[in-house]
Design a protein around this motif. Structure first.
Motif, PDB file in Angstrom:
ATOM      1  N   GLY A 174       0.797  -1.221   0.000  1.00 54.85           N
ATOM      2  CA  GLY A 174       0.000   0.000   0.000  1.00 54.85           C
ATOM      3  C   GLY A 174       0.826   1.265   0.000  1.00 54.85           C
ATOM      4  N   LEU A 175       2.149   1.166   0.212  1.00 54.89           N
ATOM      5  CA  LEU A 175       3.013   2.344   0.193  1.00 54.89           C
ATOM      6  C   LEU A 175       3.197   2.790  -1.251  1.00 54.89           C
ATOM      7  CD1 LEU A 175       4.823   4.360   1.673  1.00 54.89           C
ATOM      8  CD2 LEU A 175       6.696   2.717   1.463  1.00 54.89           C
ATOM      9  N   LYS A 176       2.692   3.961  -1.579  1.00 56.73           N
ATOM     10  CA  LYS A 176       2.706   4.458  -2.949  1.00 56.73           C
ATOM     11  C   LYS A 176       3.657   5.648  -3.084  1.00 56.73           C
ATOM     12  CE  LYS A 176      -0.555   1.517  -3.880  1.00 56.73           C
ATOM     13  NZ  LYS A 176      -0.256   0.275  -4.647  1.00 56.73           N
ATOM     14  N   VAL A 177       4.218   5.780  -4.278  1.00 54.43           N
ATOM     15  CA  VAL A 177       5.103   6.897  -4.612  1.00 54.43           C
ATOM     16  C   VAL A 177       4.615   7.509  -5.916  1.00 54.43           C
ATOM     17  CG1 VAL A 177       7.449   7.664  -5.090  1.00 54.43           C
ATOM     18  CG2 VAL A 177       7.061   5.786  -3.492  1.00 54.43           C
ATOM     19  N   LYS A 178       4.134   8.750  -5.851  1.00 57.07           N
ATOM     20  CA  LYS A 178       3.702   9.484  -7.041  1.00 57.07           C
ATOM     21  C   LYS A 178       4.739  10.547  -7.361  1.00 57.07           C
ATOM     22  CE  LYS A 178      -1.338   9.046  -7.028  1.00 57.07           C
ATOM     23  NZ  LYS A 178      -2.613   9.810  -7.018  1.00 57.07           N
ATOM     24  N   GLN A 179       5.334  10.442  -8.533  1.00 58.81           N
ATOM     25  CA  GLN A 179       6.429  11.351  -8.887  1.00 58.81           C
ATOM     26  C   GLN A 179       5.976  12.358  -9.941  1.00 58.81           C
ATOM     27  OE1 GLN A 179      10.164   9.378  -9.417  1.00 58.81           O
ATOM     28  NE2 GLN A 179      11.037  11.039 -10.659  1.00 58.81           N
ATOM     29  N   SER A 180       6.449  13.582  -9.804  1.00 59.83           N
ATOM     30  CA  SER A 180       6.164  14.632 -10.764  1.00 59.83           C
ATOM     31  C   SER A 180       7.350  15.585 -10.802  1.00 59.83           C
ATOM     32  CB  SER A 180       4.867  15.364 -10.412  1.00 59.83           C
ATOM     33  OG  SER A 180       4.954  15.930  -9.112  1.00 59.83           O
ATOM     34  N   LYS A 181       7.172  16.732 -11.475  1.00 57.40           N
ATOM     35  CA  LYS A 181       8.248  17.714 -11.602  1.00 57.40           C
ATOM     36  C   LYS A 181       7.725  19.091 -11.212  1.00 57.40           C
ATOM     37  CE  LYS A 181       8.701  16.391 -15.844  1.00 57.40           C
ATOM     38  NZ  LYS A 181       9.078  16.305 -17.261  1.00 57.40           N
ATOM     39  N   LEU A 182       8.616  19.892 -10.644  1.00 58.89           N
ATOM     40  CA  LEU A 182       8.304  21.272 -10.283  1.00 58.89           C
ATOM     41  C   LEU A 182       9.392  22.187 -10.833  1.00 58.89           C
ATOM     42  CD1 LEU A 182       7.060  21.320  -6.561  1.00 58.89           C
ATOM     43  CD2 LEU A 182       5.734  21.707  -8.639  1.00 58.89           C
ATOM     44  N   GLY A 183       8.980  23.345 -11.316  1.00 62.01           N
ATOM     45  CA  GLY A 183       9.936  24.316 -11.837  1.00 62.01           C
ATOM     46  C   GLY A 183      10.054  24.223 -13.346  1.00 62.01           C
ATOM     47  N   LYS A 184       9.718  25.308 -14.034  1.00 57.30           N
ATOM     48  CA  LYS A 184       9.766  25.301 -15.493  1.00 57.30           C
ATOM     49  C   LYS A 184      11.185  25.115 -16.004  1.00 57.30           C
ATOM     50  CE  LYS A 184       7.623  29.228 -15.676  1.00 57.30           C
ATOM     51  NZ  LYS A 184       7.008  30.484 -16.157  1.00 57.30           N
ATOM     52  N   ARG A 185      12.164  25.659 -15.294  1.00 57.71           N
ATOM     53  CA  ARG A 185      13.552  25.558 -15.738  1.00 57.71           C
ATOM     54  C   ARG A 185      14.350  24.523 -14.944  1.00 57.71           C
ATOM     55  NH1 ARG A 185      14.855  29.307 -19.433  1.00 57.71           N
ATOM     56  NH2 ARG A 185      13.471  31.111 -19.665  1.00 57.71           N
ATOM     57  N   SER A 186      14.098  24.431 -13.656  1.00 56.64           N
ATOM     58  CA  SER A 186      14.864  23.460 -12.865  1.00 56.64           C
ATOM     59  C   SER A 186      14.384  22.030 -13.083  1.00 56.64           C
ATOM     60  CB  SER A 186      14.769  23.802 -11.379  1.00 56.64           C
ATOM     61  OG  SER A 186      13.441  23.616 -10.898  1.00 56.64           O
ATOM     62  N   GLN A 187      13.074  21.844 -13.408  1.00 60.71           N
ATOM     63  CA  GLN A 187      12.518  20.504 -13.622  1.00 60.71           C
ATOM     64  C   GLN A 187      12.876  19.581 -12.451  1.00 60.71           C
ATOM     65  OE1 GLN A 187      10.717  19.268 -16.865  1.00 60.71           O
ATOM     66  NE2 GLN A 187      10.283  21.393 -16.367  1.00 60.71           N
ATOM     67  N   THR A 188      12.670  20.071 -11.247  1.00 60.25           N
ATOM     68  CA  THR A 188      13.042  19.329 -10.045  1.00 60.25           C
ATOM     69  C   THR A 188      12.076  18.174  -9.808  1.00 60.25           C
ATOM     70  OG1 THR A 188      13.878  21.382  -9.083  1.00 60.25           O
ATOM     71  CG2 THR A 188      13.504  19.542  -7.586  1.00 60.25           C
ATOM     72  N   ASP A 189      12.641  16.988  -9.577  1.00 61.78           N
ATOM     73  CA  ASP A 189      11.813  15.830  -9.264  1.00 61.78           C
ATOM     74  C   ASP A 189      11.205  15.990  -7.879  1.00 61.78           C
ATOM     75  OD1 ASP A 189      12.260  14.413 -11.644  1.00 61.78           O
ATOM     76  OD2 ASP A 189      14.171  13.660 -10.911  1.00 61.78           O
ATOM     77  N   ILE A 190       9.954  15.607  -7.757  1.00 62.30           N
ATOM     78  CA  ILE A 190       9.264  15.651  -6.473  1.00 62.30           C
ATOM     79  C   ILE A 190       8.389  14.412  -6.363  1.00 62.30           C
ATOM     80  CG2 ILE A 190       7.390  17.070  -7.410  1.00 62.30           C
ATOM     81  CD1 ILE A 190       7.144  18.376  -4.668  1.00 62.30           C
ATOM     82  N   ALA A 191       8.333  13.833  -5.177  1.00 59.73           N
ATOM     83  CA  ALA A 191       7.576  12.598  -4.983  1.00 59.73           C
ATOM     84  C   ALA A 191       6.654  12.733  -3.785  1.00 59.73           C
ATOM     85  CB  ALA A 191       8.523  11.413  -4.776  1.00 59.73           C
ATOM     86  N   LEU A 192       5.441  12.222  -3.942  1.00 65.32           N
ATOM     87  CA  LEU A 192       4.488  12.110  -2.835  1.00 65.32           C
ATOM     88  C   LEU A 192       4.481  10.664  -2.366  1.00 65.32           C
ATOM     89  CD1 LEU A 192       1.322  14.133  -3.944  1.00 65.32           C
ATOM     90  CD2 LEU A 192       3.107  14.831  -2.367  1.00 65.32           C
ATOM     91  N   MET A 193       4.696  10.452  -1.070  1.00 66.93           N
ATOM     92  CA  MET A 193       4.635   9.106  -0.502  1.00 66.93           C
ATOM     93  C   MET A 193       3.498   9.054   0.510  1.00 66.93           C
ATOM     94  SD  MET A 193       8.537   7.697  -0.036  1.00 66.93           S
ATOM     95  CE  MET A 193       7.949   5.996   0.017  1.00 66.93           C
ATOM     96  N   TYR A 194       2.709   7.994   0.429  1.00 66.16           N
ATOM     97  CA  TYR A 194       1.594   7.804   1.341  1.00 66.16           C
ATOM     98  C   TYR A 194       1.230   6.330   1.341  1.00 66.16           C
ATOM     99  CZ  TYR A 194      -1.027   7.698  -3.043  1.00 66.16           C
ATOM    100  OH  TYR A 194      -1.459   7.387  -4.308  1.00 66.16           O
TER     101      TYR A 194
END
Length: 500
Positions: A174-194
């Motif tokens: 049940g531990l999920k990881v949803k990954q996306s990006k933030l920042g138009k130029r930095s394209q920083t990876d960001i993940a939600l865990m729940y």
């Protein structure tokens, strides 16, 4: 505005080369290699990656070497008929960790993230090879959340390391990881865990909505995300918890909270929060409940001292000296005759000097930092008393206030208390005890009106009936773990029980 990265992948490899090398002109760390695979009259490939962001050993042994050893002419005729794309996928890649991309924007993102893009002749698809190996400091000990008993591991700046540290502690499908990006130029990876089932769906949807609304050039740290998704930006109190400890993040997920992991940041954001959450430390649950209950109580006492002690002294000394014992009044009066400044100015001057010494000690992250804080405080305090700038009692008040802040586990909450302290001090200097209690009441009303992702900030001291006051078992005092059978109010009510 036209997106310069939006051009299509061409089946002609040289056209793709021209586009990419034009984008990375004057970028000397960019490397593009154009070479044929093994065998006479074999097709050519083009590899694009950034130096020092790729694992060189993995790159040489599993990619370049196998492509050179691959004999195009020795392949079966049916495989050559399928094209070089299928042939290389089957024969030329000695790693299972690869993916495909069919648009240039994704290809450029993967290249700049440390992967390697493999362009092939007569193919509009690109093979993305996972070769990320950029420098990092690895897994080290926690610095801001030190414990005597408990794990020593801390998060690092690599997002994938951080998700692995949490998954190591929660082995649940049940531990999920949803990954996306933030920042138009930095394209920083960001993940939600729940944890699916434990988290409240409405809270997860709200977190995702706030993250999607962020439209910014670059995100350099988790602190940037914290400021962009908090509800009340005018409040000095933290509305999102930061932690560098994987065990704390894992236990928060088991409570139904959500972890926001930002690449390039060693801190993880935890939502939702309540004021009570910032007084809880990981060590509280690893030691016996009697000892930790007293420790937790001392933290709340320290918080009150950090906020109210200077104002309490000023209100008493200026407006209500009759409350002070007579012998002490004589000593205070004798000491104050030689002081050039009023009591309020004494506290502000000495407290400013204390804050400067504390800031200097933080910036010097070595043995000399602590020495400067201790020796500097002694020297400055003693010299100020001898010069008649402050009285000895003010030195004690400021020192007690500073020591009390060190008892609070959350640095973010300490910053808020250090700011609120001056607000209450000014009111106490102007109105005495009326100003002191008015200041504390204003702060309390402000806290009562705050919410974190829909939850009251003062739970369980306010609105505790939302979860039958279960959180009071883990508030000012901590009951034994065997009595804390239900999850906090953050969790899905249908998954409320954690200990049977």
């Amino acid at each position: 505005m036209e997106n310069k990265n939006a051009f299509k992948i061409s089946p002609h490899i040289k056209e793709n080369m021209r586009h990419i090398e034009a984008l990375f002109t004057d970028s000397q760390d960019f490397i593009g290699r154009h070479f044929p695979i093994g065998g006479e009259n074999a097709p050519w490939v083009y590899m694009a990656y950034f130096d020092a962001m790729s694992d060189r050993e993995l790159f040489d042994l599993t990619i370049v070497r196998h492509l050179h050893e691959m004999d195009w002419n020795a392949l079966p005729a049916e495989e050559r008929a399928q094209g070089i794309y299928e042939a290389i996928k089957k024969r030329g890649i000695a790693t299972a960790d690869f993916s495909e991309a069919d648009n240039m924007e994704d290809v450029l993102y993967f290249i700049m993230a440390g992967d390697t893009a493999l362009f092939l002749e007569d193919s509009t698809k690109v093979i993305i090879l996972a070769t990320r190996g950029f420098p990092n400091r690895g897994i080290q000990s926690a610095e801001t959340e030190v414990v005597v008993q408990g794990p020593r591991e801390a998060f690092s700046e690599v997002m994938r390391f951080n998700t692995a540290l949490i998954r190591r502690r929660i082995r649940d499908t049940g531990l999920k990881v949803k990954q996306s990006k933030l920042g138009k130029r930095s394209q920083t990876d960001i993940a939600l865990m729940y944890i699916e089932g434990i988290v409240r769906p409405e809270v997860l949807a709200e977190v995702e909505r706030r993250l999607e609304k962020i439209d910014i050039d670059g995100v350099m740290d988790a602190g940037c995300v914290e400021q962009l998704i908090e509800e009340s930006w005018l409040s000095p109190f933290p509305q999102i918890q930061l932690t560098e400890r994987p065990d704390k993040a894992a236990s928060s997920l088991l409570e139904g909270r959500i972890a926001i992991i930002v690449d390039c940041s060693p801190f993880v954001l935890l939502v939702p929060v309540a004021l009570n959450t910032f007084f809880q430390a990981s060590e509280d649950y690893y030691s016996r409940w009697q000892v930790m209950s007293i420790t937790r109580y001392l933290r709340f006492v320290g918080a009150f001292i950090a906020v109210a002690l200077p104002g309490l002294y000023i209100a008493t000394a200026l407006y209500h000296p009759s409350m002070i014992p007579l012998q002490m009044v004589e000593k205070l009066a004798t000491a104050s005759r030689a002081v050039l400044f009023p009591a309020v100015m004494e506290i502000i001057l000495l407290d400013a000097a204390f804050e400067l010494l504390r800031e200097a000690g933080i910036r010097l992250r070595n043995a000399s930092g602590g020495t400067i804080g201790i020796v500097g405080g002694l020297i400055v305090g003693q010299a100020a008393v001898e010069a008649g700038l402050v009285s000895p009692i003010v030195v004690i008040i400021v020192a007690m206030t500073g020591i009390a802040t060190f008892a609070i586990p959350s640095v973010s909450l300490v910053y808020a208390f250090r700011l609120i302290k001056y607000f209450i001090l000014i009111l106490a200097a102007a109105l005495g005890f009326i100003g002191l209690w008015a200041g504390l009441l204003i702060v309390l009303i402000h806290l009562a009106g705050m919410r974190s992702f829909g939850f009251p900030y003062l739970m369980p001291f306010a609105a505790g009936e939302m979860n039958n006051y279960e959180e009071l078992k883990d508030s000012i005092f901590r009951l034994p773990l065997s009595r804390m059978r239900r999850r906090p109010f953050y969790a899905n009510p249908e998954q409320n029980v954690r200990l049977k």
